[in-house]
Design a protein around this motif. Structure first.
Motif, PDB file in Angstrom:
ATOM      1  N   TYR A   1      21.734 -29.543 -41.719  1.00 29.19           N
ATOM      2  CA  TYR A   1      23.154 -29.862 -41.536  1.00 29.19           C
ATOM      3  C   TYR A   1      24.020 -28.642 -41.854  1.00 29.19           C
TER       4      TYR A   1
ATOM      5  N   LYS B 185      24.986 -29.514 -23.478  1.00 25.53           N
ATOM      6  CA  LYS B 185      24.865 -29.787 -24.911  1.00 25.53           C
ATOM      7  C   LYS B 185      23.460 -29.482 -25.416  1.00 25.53           C
TER       8      LYS B 185
ATOM      9  N   ILE C  89      23.586 -25.850 -39.028  1.00 26.26           N
ATOM     10  CA  ILE C  89      24.258 -26.182 -37.768  1.00 26.26           C
ATOM     11  C   ILE C  89      25.770 -26.177 -37.944  1.00 26.26           C
ATOM     12  N   SER C  90      26.240 -26.658 -39.089  1.00 23.20           N
ATOM     13  CA  SER C  90      27.695 -26.709 -39.325  1.00 23.20           C
ATOM     14  C   SER C  90      28.305 -25.324 -39.433  1.00 23.20           C
TER      15      SER C  90
ATOM     16  N   ARG D 205      29.533 -20.885 -30.048  1.00 26.49           N
ATOM     17  CA  ARG D 205      29.556 -22.112 -29.249  1.00 26.49           C
ATOM     18  C   ARG D 205      30.441 -21.932 -28.010  1.00 26.49           C
TER      19      ARG D 205
ATOM     20  N   ILE E  21      20.536 -32.362 -37.682  1.00 19.65           N
ATOM     21  CA  ILE E  21      21.249 -31.958 -36.463  1.00 19.65           C
ATOM     22  C   ILE E  21      22.246 -33.036 -36.059  1.00 19.65           C
TER      23      ILE E  21
ATOM     24  N   GLU F  25      22.722 -22.875 -31.217  1.00 18.38           N
ATOM     25  CA  GLU F  25      22.871 -23.428 -32.568  1.00 18.38           C
ATOM     26  C   GLU F  25      21.589 -23.282 -33.396  1.00 18.38           C
TER      27      GLU F  25
ATOM     28  N   LEU G 215      22.388 -26.425 -27.993  1.00 22.80           N
ATOM     29  CA  LEU G 215      21.640 -26.669 -29.231  1.00 22.80           C
ATOM     30  C   LEU G 215      20.444 -25.733 -29.331  1.00 22.80           C
TER      31      LEU G 215
ATOM     32  N   HIS H 168      26.576 -32.879 -35.959  1.00 17.70           N
ATOM     33  CA  HIS H 168      27.377 -33.163 -34.771  1.00 17.70           C
ATOM     34  C   HIS H 168      28.234 -34.418 -34.922  1.00 17.70           C
ATOM     35  N   ARG H 169      27.927 -35.227 -35.943  1.00 17.30           N
ATOM     36  CA  ARG H 169      28.674 -36.469 -36.168  1.00 17.30           C
ATOM     37  C   ARG H 169      29.071 -36.536 -37.643  1.00 17.30           C
TER      38      ARG H 169
END
Length: 281
Positions: free
Chosen positions: A175, A196, A178-179, A186, A116, A204, A200, A120-121
């Motif tokens: 990953y 946020k 979520i991507s 969203r 996750i 998400e 999630l 997000h990063r």
């Protein structure tokens, strides 16, 4: 080309020095981890072994019926477990199941949050990707060497090696899930005032759940394959009769232990699949 081989980069020596440093600097820490995990696993195995095998089978069948409402699947799992008892591998199967469940639980609890965070990063996934590639491509036997030195013989080195080998699956697929959440979802969540954290949990994660569940299923299969190999460092389970049969060229024992492993793999795969995915497959 002699100069190239004569000036070898001492990668192996560096790793050996690093492991030796860990042993010297943190021996008490690794002993604590080893004792804690060993006690936990042995206690779980002993508690299940204390129960009558038919009672354990009844609990498993009740769980299968609750999850899937499938008579065929319930009958198959009952027949598979009874066959394992008939072949004499009930205790080894329980030990393997405890190791697989423990390794999968720890891998998921660590891997899903990392996946996750990486989704997000993007910079975090850029760092993680080569590490995950390395974890999944290094031969599985290599994991057993440093863990054996750090934790000694028994369940723990096999468990730690299994976690290292299997944790990449939930990280990658979380990953990915979520991507791939559509931006429209969203934006709709933000339009309705989601924070946020609510975005999630409400948007998400439900959208990414099929990928996350696929990661968990893959993690279980990877854990099962590694738990068998972990028998080489003293971990009990179905791997031990396989190794024993290999050393003694015992075809009968090897075949029976292999059948038990296959049955465990099929049962875990069928149980962990959602009813929709099972009907489609």
């Amino acid at each position: 080309m002699n100069w190239l081989t004569d000036n070898k980069i001492p990668l192996g020596a560096w790793m050996e020095n690093f492991v030796d440093w860990l042993v010297d600097a943190a021996a008490a820490f690794f002993d604590l981890i080893s004792i804690t995990l060993e006690t936990m696993i042995v206690s779980m195995v002993d508690a299940i072994e204390w129960m009558h095998p038919l009672a354990v089978i009844g609990v498993i069948l009740g769980l299968v019926w609750f999850l899937h409402r499938s008579l065929g699947l319930t009958i198959f799992i009952a027949a598979a477990l009874l066959l394992i008892i008939n072949m004499g591998y009930w205790v080894e199967t329980l030990q393997t199941l405890v190791l697989v469940i423990t390794a999968t639980t720890i891998s998921v609890l660590i891997g899903v949050p990392i996946g996750i965070a990486a989704a997000h990063r993007p910079w975090l996934y850029t760092i993680l990707r080569p590490i995950l590639d390395l974890m999944q491509t290094i031969p599985t036997f290599v994991y057993l060497i440093p863990t054996l030195i750090l934790f000694g013989l028994g369940y723990v080195p096999g468990l730690i090696s299994t976690i290292i080998f299997a944790i990449a699956a939930p990280i990658r697929l979380t990953y990915l899930g979520i991507s791939e959440v559509p931006n429209e979802l969203r934006e709709a969540g933000l339009a309705f005032g989601c924070t946020k954290s609510k975005l999630l949990y409400k948007v998400e994660l439900p959208s990414a759940m099929p990928n996350i569940m696929a990661g968990i299923t893959q993690c279980i299969m990877l854990s099962l394959s590694m738990v068998v190999i972990a028998a080489l460092v003293g971990a009990d389970g179905l791997g031990k009769p396989v190794v024993r049969a290999l050393n003694t060229v015992n075809i009968s024992q090897g075949f029976e232990a292999g059948i038990a492993i296959v049955l465990v793999a099929i049962m875990l795969d069928r149980i962990c699949k959602s009813p929709t995915a099972r009907k489609e497959s």
